[in-house]
Every structure is written in structure tokens, then in C-alpha cells.
Design an enzyme around this catalytic site. Structure first.
Site, short mmCIF file in Angstrom:
data_model
loop_
_atom_site.label_atom_id
_atom_site.label_comp_id
_atom_site.label_asym_id
_atom_site.label_seq_id
_atom_site.Cartn_x
_atom_site.Cartn_y
_atom_site.Cartn_z
CD1 TRP A 125 -36.45 -28.69 50.72
CD2 TRP A 125 -35.84 -29.23 48.65
NE1 TRP A 125 -35.80 -27.60 50.20
CE2 TRP A 125 -35.42 -27.91 48.92
CE3 TRP A 125 -35.57 -29.77 47.41
CZ2 TRP A 125 -34.73 -27.14 47.99
CZ3 TRP A 125 -34.88 -29.00 46.48
CH2 TRP A 125 -34.48 -27.71 46.78
CB SER A 150 -33.67 -23.73 48.87
OG SER A 150 -34.23 -22.59 48.28
CD GLU A 151 -34.19 -24.73 44.69
OE1 GLU A 151 -34.60 -25.90 44.76
OE2 GLU A 151 -34.65 -23.80 45.38
CB THR A 152 -27.12 -21.49 43.32
OG1 THR A 152 -26.92 -21.16 44.70
CG2 THR A 152 -26.27 -20.59 42.46
#
Length: 265
Positions: free
Chosen positions: A197, A43-45
Site C-alpha cells: 500500500w 504502518s499505523e499509530t
């Protein structure tokens, strides 16, 4: 490029929210950072770069786009820096030049984030239908994070939601996500929540810290208390403690490193 995988808001491997942390020594083009985040698929880096002393720049990329704030990736980045340096506190500077402070507190990591307001919003029935919700208590909007907040009555219903993500994506445009929350039924927890999301990241974020910039204030007002214990009832689950301090929110959590290696550029 030195790269780590870290499970945030948990003390168990394969729980919480996985983040990739990339240590950059040189300037990397936005396109390359986006390609790396898409390749990894979390979902995030986060890409962090040492500036001076205990100050680091930090940038967050989902598989689709850059975002300005991410709680679990900030926690993960802090875990790596605390492991590899002698610092006991850190100042991160994000893409909007907002300063994010973190420190080690009793074996956990405490983050200091800004507090944002929410306003009333109208949402279409198509969104509720896509989420599988029939009755709501409240609906709000946070313009800074561009997120809709929906409160429902039952935390069990929240845990059992199985959204139609194609229909959800088509039900609204121009937002980053929808946060659904309810009073917790679990002992010692105050509220549960889940974050969907498909507009900006993945279908569901396993554990979300950045939404506490407005969710903690929302529940602090409803429950008349400033210190809260939050549970994210996603498949992986995750927990955190939060505290409202006027214009700041403190977020306290744990993280565990699961992979260390080199990304070949």
C-alpha cells in the site's frame, strides 16, 4: 502522552505488525496526530480516548493519512486496555462511528469487524508487472476499504514477490492498496496473503487485520468453510484465526508489548 509499541498478530517480539498506541486524555488536533504518526513511522499509530465504562474512541493514522479501520492497531489497543484496566471486553468507536467490539478469549484477543463485499475489476498489466505477477486466478475490488484483491496460484510465488513500488504506485491511482493472496501450502493454514500500500501507508504492511472484512468471506466461499487460519507471508510474518458470521467476521490473534513510555507534546 502515554505511548506504547505493540507487536500484533504474533506472540514473539519483533514479529507481526508493530503499532503505536497513544492514550489521549485531551483533544488533539488532527495535524498533531498526523505528525506523531509520521514521526513514529509505523504502518499505523492509533489514538484512543476513554469515553465511559468500557467504551473508547479510536482513530488510526498511517505515516501519510488517517484511515477508518485497522485490525492490528485495534488488537494492539485492546492489549493495552486489557493490561491497564479490569475490562474483559471493549467497544471502540472509529472516525465513521462504526462500533468495533473486542474481548479476551482463552488468552487471545477476539475482534468483531463488519463484512464487506467485493466486485470484479479490471486492472492494468502495468500493475501486475510492478508486482512481479505473470498469471492470476481472480481479481476483485472492495470499495469500502478501497483495496484491490488479486488471487494467484502459488503461495511460494507470493512469498517471493519483490514489487517495484515506484512502478506500482504509478500503475494505478485512487486506491489504498493491493492485496495478493493464494491457497496456503503450510500445514494447518488455509490461505496466505500480503498487502502492498504505497498509496496510503508504507510499501508493505507486515500483518493486516482489516482486510479480513472482505478476504475471509472471499476464501470462505472458495473453500466452503466458515472458520479459517490465515498466514501473512511478509518478512516479519504473522497469523490469525478468522470466522465468518453472516454480516460479521471474528478475528482472533495475539499481541505483545515491546515499549512503554511518554511522548512529549
Amino acid at each position: 502522552m502515554k505511548t506504547y509499541f505493540v507487536d500484533s498478530f504474533t506472540n514473539e517480539k519483533f514479529k507481526g505488525n508493530p503499532a503505536a498506541i497513544c492514550i489521549t486524555n485531551n483533544t488533539i488536533k488532527n495535524e498533531v496526530m498526523q505528525n506523531i504518526a509520521t514521526e513514529i513511522g509505523f504502518s499505523e499509530t492509533a489514538f484512543i480516548k476513554h469515553i465511559s465504562n468500557n467504551i473508547y474512541s479510536i482513530r488510526f493514522f498511517t505515516p501519510q493519512k488517517e484511515i477508518s479501520l485497522c485490525g492490528h492497531a485495534t488488537l494492539a489497543a485492546s492489549k493495552i486496555i486489557f493490561k491497564t484496566t479490569s475490562f474483559t471486553d471493549i467497544k471502540f468507536i472509529n472516525c465513521n462511528n462504526i462500533e468495533l467490539f473486542t474481548e479476551q478469549v482463552g488468552g487471545k484477543i477476539q475482534m468483531q469487524f463488519p463484512v464487506y463485499e467485493t466486485v470484479e475489476i479490471e486492472i492494468p498489466q502495468a500493475m501486475l508487472k510492478a508486482l512481479g505477477i505473470t498469471k492470476i486466478i481472480d481479481k476483485r475490488f472492495n470499495s469500502i476499504n478501497n483495496i484491490i484483491l488479486i488471487e494467484i496460484e502459488d503461495a511460494t510465488e507470493l512469498a517471493n514477490l519483490k514489487p517495484d513500488f515506484t512502478a506500482l504506485l504509478n500503475s494505478y491511482t485512487g486506491i489504498n492498496g493491493v492485496l495478493v493472496t493464494a491457497i496456503s501450502k503450510k500445514e494447518s493454514f488455509d490461505f496466505d496473503y500480503r498487502y502492498f500500500w504505497p498509496w496510503a501507508g508504507t510499501n508493505e504492511d507486515p500483518v493486516t487485520g482489516s482486510i479480513q472484512t472482505f478476504l475471509t468471506k472471499y476464501w470462505a466461499a472458495k473453500l466452503n468453510k466458515s472458520k479459517l487460519h490465515a498466514y501473512q507471508s511478509s518478512l516479519r510474518t504473522g497469523t490469525m484465526y478468522t470466522e465468518l458470521l453472516h454480516d460479521k467476521v471474528l478475528i482472533l490473534g495475539e499481541a505483545i508489548i515491546v515499549l512503554e513510555g511518554q511522548f512529549l507534546l
